[in-house]
Scaffold this active site. Structure first.
Site, PDB file in Angstrom:
ATOM      1  N   ASN A   9       0.864  -1.189   0.000  1.00 26.62           N
ATOM      2  CA  ASN A   9       0.000   0.000   0.000  1.00 26.62           C
ATOM      3  C   ASN A   9       0.900   1.239   0.000  1.00 26.62           C
ATOM      4  O   ASN A   9       1.523   1.543   1.010  1.00 26.62           O
ATOM      5  CB  ASN A   9      -0.893  -0.039   1.258  1.00 26.62           C
ATOM      6  CG  ASN A   9      -1.686   1.238   1.443  1.00 26.62           C
ATOM      7  OD1 ASN A   9      -1.819   2.052   0.516  1.00 26.62           O
ATOM      8  ND2 ASN A   9      -2.222   1.426   2.640  1.00 26.62           N
ATOM      9  N   TRP A  10       0.945   1.912  -1.139  1.00 26.49           N
ATOM     10  CA  TRP A  10       1.836   3.083  -1.237  1.00 26.49           C
ATOM     11  C   TRP A  10       1.247   4.314  -0.553  1.00 26.49           C
ATOM     12  O   TRP A  10       1.908   5.344  -0.468  1.00 26.49           O
ATOM     13  CB  TRP A  10       2.101   3.413  -2.717  1.00 26.49           C
ATOM     14  CG  TRP A  10       2.967   2.420  -3.430  1.00 26.49           C
ATOM     15  CD1 TRP A  10       3.469   1.245  -2.937  1.00 26.49           C
ATOM     16  CD2 TRP A  10       3.442   2.517  -4.779  1.00 26.49           C
ATOM     17  NE1 TRP A  10       4.215   0.606  -3.900  1.00 26.49           N
ATOM     18  CE2 TRP A  10       4.218   1.368  -5.038  1.00 26.49           C
ATOM     19  CE3 TRP A  10       3.281   3.464  -5.799  1.00 26.49           C
ATOM     20  CZ2 TRP A  10       4.843   1.143  -6.267  1.00 26.49           C
ATOM     21  CZ3 TRP A  10       3.896   3.237  -7.022  1.00 26.49           C
ATOM     22  CH2 TRP A  10       4.671   2.085  -7.252  1.00 26.49           C
ATOM     23  N   LYS A  11      -0.012   4.243  -0.134  1.00 24.94           N
ATOM     24  CA  LYS A  11      -0.695   5.403   0.473  1.00 24.94           C
ATOM     25  C   LYS A  11      -0.535   6.625  -0.434  1.00 24.94           C
ATOM     26  O   LYS A  11      -0.481   6.472  -1.652  1.00 24.94           O
ATOM     27  CB  LYS A  11      -0.162   5.666   1.880  1.00 24.94           C
ATOM     28  CG  LYS A  11      -0.098   4.393   2.717  1.00 24.94           C
ATOM     29  CD  LYS A  11       0.133   4.676   4.166  1.00 24.94           C
ATOM     30  CE  LYS A  11       0.353   3.365   4.886  1.00 24.94           C
ATOM     31  NZ  LYS A  11       0.136   3.460   6.304  1.00 24.94           N
ATOM     32  N   HIS A  98      -9.398   0.734   5.019  1.00 21.81           N
ATOM     33  CA  HIS A  98      -8.112   0.950   5.694  1.00 21.81           C
ATOM     34  C   HIS A  98      -8.336   1.879   6.889  1.00 21.81           C
ATOM     35  O   HIS A  98      -9.152   2.794   6.825  1.00 21.81           O
ATOM     36  CB  HIS A  98      -7.107   1.563   4.708  1.00 21.81           C
ATOM     37  CG  HIS A  98      -5.713   1.566   5.254  1.00 21.81           C
ATOM     38  ND1 HIS A  98      -5.268   2.517   6.142  1.00 21.81           N
ATOM     39  CD2 HIS A  98      -4.675   0.716   5.062  1.00 21.81           C
ATOM     40  CE1 HIS A  98      -4.013   2.252   6.465  1.00 21.81           C
ATOM     41  NE2 HIS A  98      -3.625   1.156   5.821  1.00 21.81           N
ATOM     42  N   GLU A 100      -6.803   4.323   7.981  1.00 25.10           N
ATOM     43  CA  GLU A 100      -6.650   5.770   7.719  1.00 25.10           C
ATOM     44  C   GLU A 100      -7.918   6.328   7.087  1.00 25.10           C
ATOM     45  O   GLU A 100      -8.281   7.484   7.331  1.00 25.10           O
ATOM     46  CB  GLU A 100      -5.413   6.001   6.828  1.00 25.10           C
ATOM     47  CG  GLU A 100      -4.131   5.779   7.628  1.00 25.10           C
ATOM     48  CD  GLU A 100      -2.939   5.294   6.820  1.00 25.10           C
ATOM     49  OE1 GLU A 100      -2.964   5.402   5.586  1.00 25.10           O
ATOM     50  OE2 GLU A 100      -1.993   4.769   7.450  1.00 25.10           O
ATOM     51  N   GLU A 170      -5.209  -5.364  10.656  1.00 26.32           N
ATOM     52  CA  GLU A 170      -4.192  -4.335  10.865  1.00 26.32           C
ATOM     53  C   GLU A 170      -4.474  -3.600  12.173  1.00 26.32           C
ATOM     54  O   GLU A 170      -5.295  -2.667  12.200  1.00 26.32           O
ATOM     55  CB  GLU A 170      -4.221  -3.327   9.711  1.00 26.32           C
ATOM     56  CG  GLU A 170      -3.961  -3.935   8.363  1.00 26.32           C
ATOM     57  CD  GLU A 170      -3.388  -2.892   7.409  1.00 26.32           C
ATOM     58  OE1 GLU A 170      -2.285  -3.117   6.905  1.00 26.32           O
ATOM     59  OE2 GLU A 170      -4.030  -1.847   7.204  1.00 26.32           O
ATOM     60  N   GLY A 176       2.533   1.952  10.729  1.00 26.09           N
ATOM     61  CA  GLY A 176       3.455   3.071  10.554  1.00 26.09           C
ATOM     62  C   GLY A 176       4.131   3.514  11.837  1.00 26.09           C
ATOM     63  O   GLY A 176       4.761   4.568  11.892  1.00 26.09           O
ATOM     64  N   SER A 216       3.648  -2.462  10.307  1.00 29.24           N
ATOM     65  CA  SER A 216       5.100  -2.437  10.485  1.00 29.24           C
ATOM     66  C   SER A 216       5.794  -3.765  10.139  1.00 29.24           C
ATOM     67  O   SER A 216       6.739  -4.173  10.808  1.00 29.24           O
ATOM     68  CB  SER A 216       5.469  -1.989  11.907  1.00 29.24           C
ATOM     69  OG  SER A 216       4.973  -0.683  12.141  1.00 29.24           O
ATOM     70  N   GLY A 237       2.842  -1.339   4.260  1.00 27.88           N
ATOM     71  CA  GLY A 237       2.860   0.095   3.955  1.00 27.88           C
ATOM     72  C   GLY A 237       4.273   0.551   3.633  1.00 27.88           C
ATOM     73  O   GLY A 237       4.787   0.360   2.531  1.00 27.88           O
ATOM     74  N   GLY A 238       4.926   1.144   4.626  1.00 25.83           N
ATOM     75  CA  GLY A 238       6.248   1.759   4.437  1.00 25.83           C
ATOM     76  C   GLY A 238       7.243   0.911   3.658  1.00 25.83           C
ATOM     77  O   GLY A 238       7.889   1.393   2.715  1.00 25.83           O
TER      78      GLY A 238
HETATM   79  C1  PEP Z   1      -0.634  -0.128   5.996  1.00 20.24           C
HETATM   80  O1  PEP Z   1      -0.670   1.021   5.612  1.00 20.24           O
HETATM   81  O2  PEP Z   1      -1.556  -0.886   5.671  1.00 20.24           O
HETATM   82  C2  PEP Z   1       0.487  -0.567   6.830  1.00 20.24           C
HETATM   83  C3  PEP Z   1       0.445  -1.761   7.357  1.00 20.24           C
HETATM   84  O3  PEP Z   1       1.521   0.321   7.016  1.00 20.24           O
HETATM   85  P1  PEP Z   1       2.978   0.006   7.657  1.00 20.24           P
HETATM   86  O4  PEP Z   1       3.456  -1.285   7.036  1.00 20.24           O
HETATM   87  O5  PEP Z   1       3.819   1.179   7.255  1.00 20.24           O
HETATM   88  O6  PEP Z   1       2.781  -0.117   9.117  1.00 20.24           O
END
Ligand code: PEP
Length: 254
Positions: A9-11, A98, A100, A170, A176, A216, A237-238
Site C-alpha cells: 500500500n503506497w498510500k 483501511h 486511515e 491491521e 506506521g 510495520s 505500507g512503508g
Molecule cells: C498499511 O498502511 O496498511 C500498513 C500496514 O503500514 P505500515 O506497514 O507502514 O505499518
C-alpha cells in the site's frame, strides 16, 4: 492450502514519474527473481498512477490494486471513482476500510459493506481491513471491535462472493509506528477472524479465505509473522516503497 498474498500500500506517496520508476523497479526484481511458489503480489499505488502502473506490469506476476472505491456505479460524486472505472484501468484488487480511511474520512463498516459489494460485482478482489486502536486493545475490547467490523463489513456478501474477499487484520497501533503485534498476538486475532467467517459461511469458506497481517512488517520480522497458521501474507505500507525490502517480504511469505 491457501496461497499466500503480499500487497503493498503506497498510500499518498510518489508522483506519477516516481510511481512509474518504482513499479518498473519492482517489476524488474520480480521478473528476475520470482519463483513459482512465491506469494501472489499486489501493488496499490495512488489513483493517479493506477492505469500507467497496470500497463507497466502487463505480462508479469504483479497485480494492481486501488486504495479506495466508491460504492455507486456513476454519478455526481466529485472526487470519486467507481469499481468499473478501476477495472477499465487494469485494476484487479481494491483496499477497503483501511484504518486511515476510517479515521480521516469517517468510513464506517456499513459503508465498507457497500464498497465491498460494488467492487465484487465488478469482479475485483477486495482487501477488507479491520483492526483495533491502542485504546480498544488496552481496554480489552479488541475482539468485540473486530467482530463488529467483520459482521458489518461483510453484510450482504454471499458465500460464493467470499472467493473475492481477502481480510487484512491491521491493528491501528502497529501501522506506521514501528510497533508490530507479536506473531502470537496476530495469530490469536487471525484465528478469531477465521472462526467468525466459519460461523457465518461454514468451514470450507473459512478455511479458504485469506487473512493478511498488516502493521510495520519488515524483512526482519516477516518470516516469523507469516509462519503462523492463520496468517496468509501481509499488507505492507512503508516497506512496500523500498523494492528490495518489499521483495524480501514477498520471499518470506512462502
Ligand atoms: C498499511 O498502511 O496498511 C500498513 C500496514 O503500514 P505500515 O506497514 O507502514 O505499518
Amino acid at each position: 492450502m491457501r496461497k499466500k498474498l503480499v500487497a503493498g500500500n503506497w498510500k499518498m506517496h510518489k508522483n506519477l514519474t516516481e510511481s512509474q520508476a518504482l513499479i518498473t523497479e519492482i517489476r524488474g526484481i520480480v521478473r528476475d527473481e520470482f519463483r513459482q511458489n512465491d506469494a501472489e503480489i499486489v501493488v496499490c499505488p495512488t489513483a493517479l498512477a493506477l492505469a500507467s502502473s497496470a500497463r507497466l506490469v502487463e505480462g508479469s506476476e504483479i497485480r494492481i490494486g486501488a486504495q479506495n472505491v466508491n460504492e455507486n456505479k456513476e454519478g455526481a460524486f466529485t472526487g470519486e471513482w467507481s469499481a468499473s472505472m478501476l477495472k477499465s484501468a487494469g485494476v484487479s484488487h481494491v483496499i477497503v476500510g483501511h484504518s486511515e480511511r476510517r479515521q480521516y474520512y469517517n468510513e464506517t463498516s456499513q459503508a465498507c459493506a457497500l464498497k465491498n459489494k460494488a467492487a465484487i460485482l465488478e469482479d475485483l478482489v477486495v482487501l477488507y481491513c479491520v483492526g483495533e486502536t491502542l485504546e480498544e486493545r488496552e481496554s480489552n475490547q479488541h475482539f468485540d471491535i473486530i467482530k463488529n467490523q467483520i459482521e458489518q463489513g461483510l453484510e450482504g456478501i454471499t458465500g460464493e462472493e467470499m472467493s473475492q474477499v481477502v481480510i487484512a487484520y491491521e491493528p491501528v497501533w502497529a501501522i506506521g509506528t514501528g510497533k508490530t503485534a507479536s506473531a502470537e498476538q496476530a495469530q490469536e486475532v487471525h484465528a478469531f477472524i477465521r472462526s467468525l467467517i466459519d460461523s457465518k459461511y461454514g468451514q470450507a469458506i473459512s478455511q479458504a479465505v485469506r487473512i493478511l497481517y498488516g502493521g510495520s512488517v519488515k524483512p526482519e520480522n516477516a518470516k516469523q509473522i507469516f509462519g503462523m497458521e492463520d496468517i496468509d501474507g501481509g499488507l505492507i505500507g512503508g516497506a512496500s516503497l523500498k523494492p528490495r525490502d518489499f521483495f524480501e517480504i514477498i520471499k518470506a511469505a512462502q
